[in-house]
Design an enzyme around this catalytic site. Structure first.
Site, mmCIF file in Angstrom:
data_model
loop_
_atom_site.group_PDB
_atom_site.id
_atom_site.type_symbol
_atom_site.label_atom_id
_atom_site.label_comp_id
_atom_site.label_asym_id
_atom_site.label_seq_id
_atom_site.Cartn_x
_atom_site.Cartn_y
_atom_site.Cartn_z
ATOM 1 C CG HIS A 134 12.604 -26.601 22.502
ATOM 2 N ND1 HIS A 134 12.105 -25.393 22.084
ATOM 3 C CD2 HIS A 134 12.802 -26.487 23.825
ATOM 4 C CE1 HIS A 134 12.030 -24.573 23.116
ATOM 5 N NE2 HIS A 134 12.451 -25.216 24.203
ATOM 6 C CG ASP A 182 16.691 -19.769 21.448
ATOM 7 O OD1 ASP A 182 17.912 -19.981 21.653
ATOM 8 O OD2 ASP A 182 16.076 -20.222 20.465
ATOM 9 C CG HIS A 238 12.775 -26.326 16.468
ATOM 10 N ND1 HIS A 238 13.871 -25.614 16.878
ATOM 11 C CD2 HIS A 238 11.933 -26.350 17.536
ATOM 12 C CE1 HIS A 238 13.708 -25.232 18.134
ATOM 13 N NE2 HIS A 238 12.552 -25.658 18.560
ATOM 14 C CG ASP A 290 8.338 -21.748 21.839
ATOM 15 O OD1 ASP A 290 9.230 -22.287 22.505
ATOM 16 O OD2 ASP A 290 7.958 -22.163 20.722
HETATM 17 P P1 13P Z 1 8.154 -28.789 16.587
HETATM 18 O O1 13P Z 1 7.548 -27.738 15.727
HETATM 19 O O2 13P Z 1 9.196 -29.558 15.882
HETATM 20 O O3 13P Z 1 7.151 -29.603 17.285
HETATM 21 O O4 13P Z 1 8.940 -27.998 17.755
HETATM 22 C C1 13P Z 1 8.194 -27.234 18.657
HETATM 23 C C2 13P Z 1 9.065 -26.424 19.527
HETATM 24 O O5 13P Z 1 10.171 -26.791 19.881
HETATM 25 C C3 13P Z 1 8.536 -25.145 20.007
HETATM 26 O O6 13P Z 1 9.479 -24.472 20.782
HETATM 27 ZN ZN ZN Z 2 11.484 -24.949 20.190
#
Ligand code: 13P
Ligand code: ZN
Length: 294
Positions: free
Chosen positions: A214, A105, A181, A83
């Site tokens: 996301h 990213d 996020h 991620d």
């Molecule tokens: P959240 O923490 O807002 O759920 O986002 C998770 C995310 O996008 C991980 O890449």
């Molecule tokens: Zn994310």
């Protein structure tokens, strides 16, 4: 059963649901998430961030996921994904470690630099049959919460998405369509509605590229389901899992001040994460989809 992410996403496309991608940090959260997938008979993506890799070590977190996928998941498909990889170095390390998907990213860079770094990651990963997720537009974070109008300049532009996908060759694309996020959107009064018209335009511009949402913590069931009907195929969640784990931990420690055994203390926290993830899998429509059709 550790499975290539491609198989999960193709099935989600074929049967019109989204695969949940949940961040895991340690053996407790990995077991908790996989238990939910087993309960729901649902395919699942386990994803680790660079900060989790720094916390646990890449070989350790990789083998936790591999062993849990093999020993606790049975025939439930589990894919391992990086991620928000920020550098070619971390992408390459995860490709070498056996991940079936990585995210590069570079969304905070100017578009052309984003393309160059993403393409470099794609060229490397595809040689090892690993999928790549790019990000175009910026999914802002906790400290950057803004109104929808203020976020507009950072959102994914459909024409740029087409150019980005064509020039980089990414397999999936993280889009910024009003999603953010972190915990800020869980607070009362915050605005985080999704721009579904924009999502439609992006999907039309790149119809063969599965789209990733996301920042899905705190997004309502109805908004998630609407996003799926508009083309979202992977949904990322992290913060809500942490809140569930730590919320239960606080409760355990305050109600039993003498507790000292980590296994006793962590069990209710793991259960809280399992319950939460099971509900999210139902919301995504992935319950009962463990027998992949594609
Ligand atoms: P959240 O923490 O807002 O759920 O986002 C998770 C995310 O996008 C991980 O890449
Ligand atoms: Zn994310």
């Amino acid at each position: 059963m550790l499975t290539n992410i491609r198989e999960l996403v193709y099935d989600a496309i074929a049967r019109n649901y989204a695969v949940g991608a949940f961040n895991v940090d340690n053996v407790e959260t990995t077991l908790a998430v996989v238990r939910a997938a087993v309960l729901e008979k649902s395919p699942i993506i386990l994803q680790v961030s660079e900060t989790t890799i720094a916390y646990a070590g890449l070989p350790v977190i990789t083998s936790i996921v591999e062993h849990v996928a093999r020993d606790s998941a049975g025939n439930i498909p589990v894919a391992l994904h990086l991620d928000h990889g920020k550098s070619f170095h971390s992408v390459a390390a995860c490709v070498q470690a056996g991940f079936s998907s990585i995210m590069i990213d570079a969304s905070d860079m100017p578009m052309q630099e984003n393309i160059i770094l993403t393409k470099q990651a794609v060229d490397y990963a595809h040689r090892k049959d690993v999928w790549v997720q790019g990000e175009l537009g910026v999914v802002k974070g906790l400290e950057e919460a803004m109104t929808l109008a203020e976020r507009e300049p950072f959102m994914t532009k459909p024409t740029e998405a087409k150019k980005f996908v064509e020039e980089t060759g990414v397999d999936t694309l993280a889009v910024a369509v009003g999603n953010i996020h972190g915990v800020v959107k869980l607070r009362k009064g915050s605005t985080h509605s999704l721009d579904l018209d924009r999502l439609d335009d992006i999907r039309e511009a790149i119809p063969n590229t599965p789209l990733v949402l996301h920042g899905a913590s705190g997004v309502s069931v109805s908004a998630l389901q609407e996003a799926i009907t508009h083309g979202i195929r992977i949904v990322n969640m992290n913060t809500e899992l942490k809140l569930a784990f730590v919320g239960a931990l606080r409760h355990t420690l305050t109600t039993d001040a003498d507790a000292y055994d980590p296994r006793t203390i962590f069990t209710p926290s793991m259960q809280a994460v399992t319950d939460l993830v099971a509900a999210k899998l139902r919301a995504l429509g992935s319950t009962g989809k463990a027998n992949l059709t594609s």
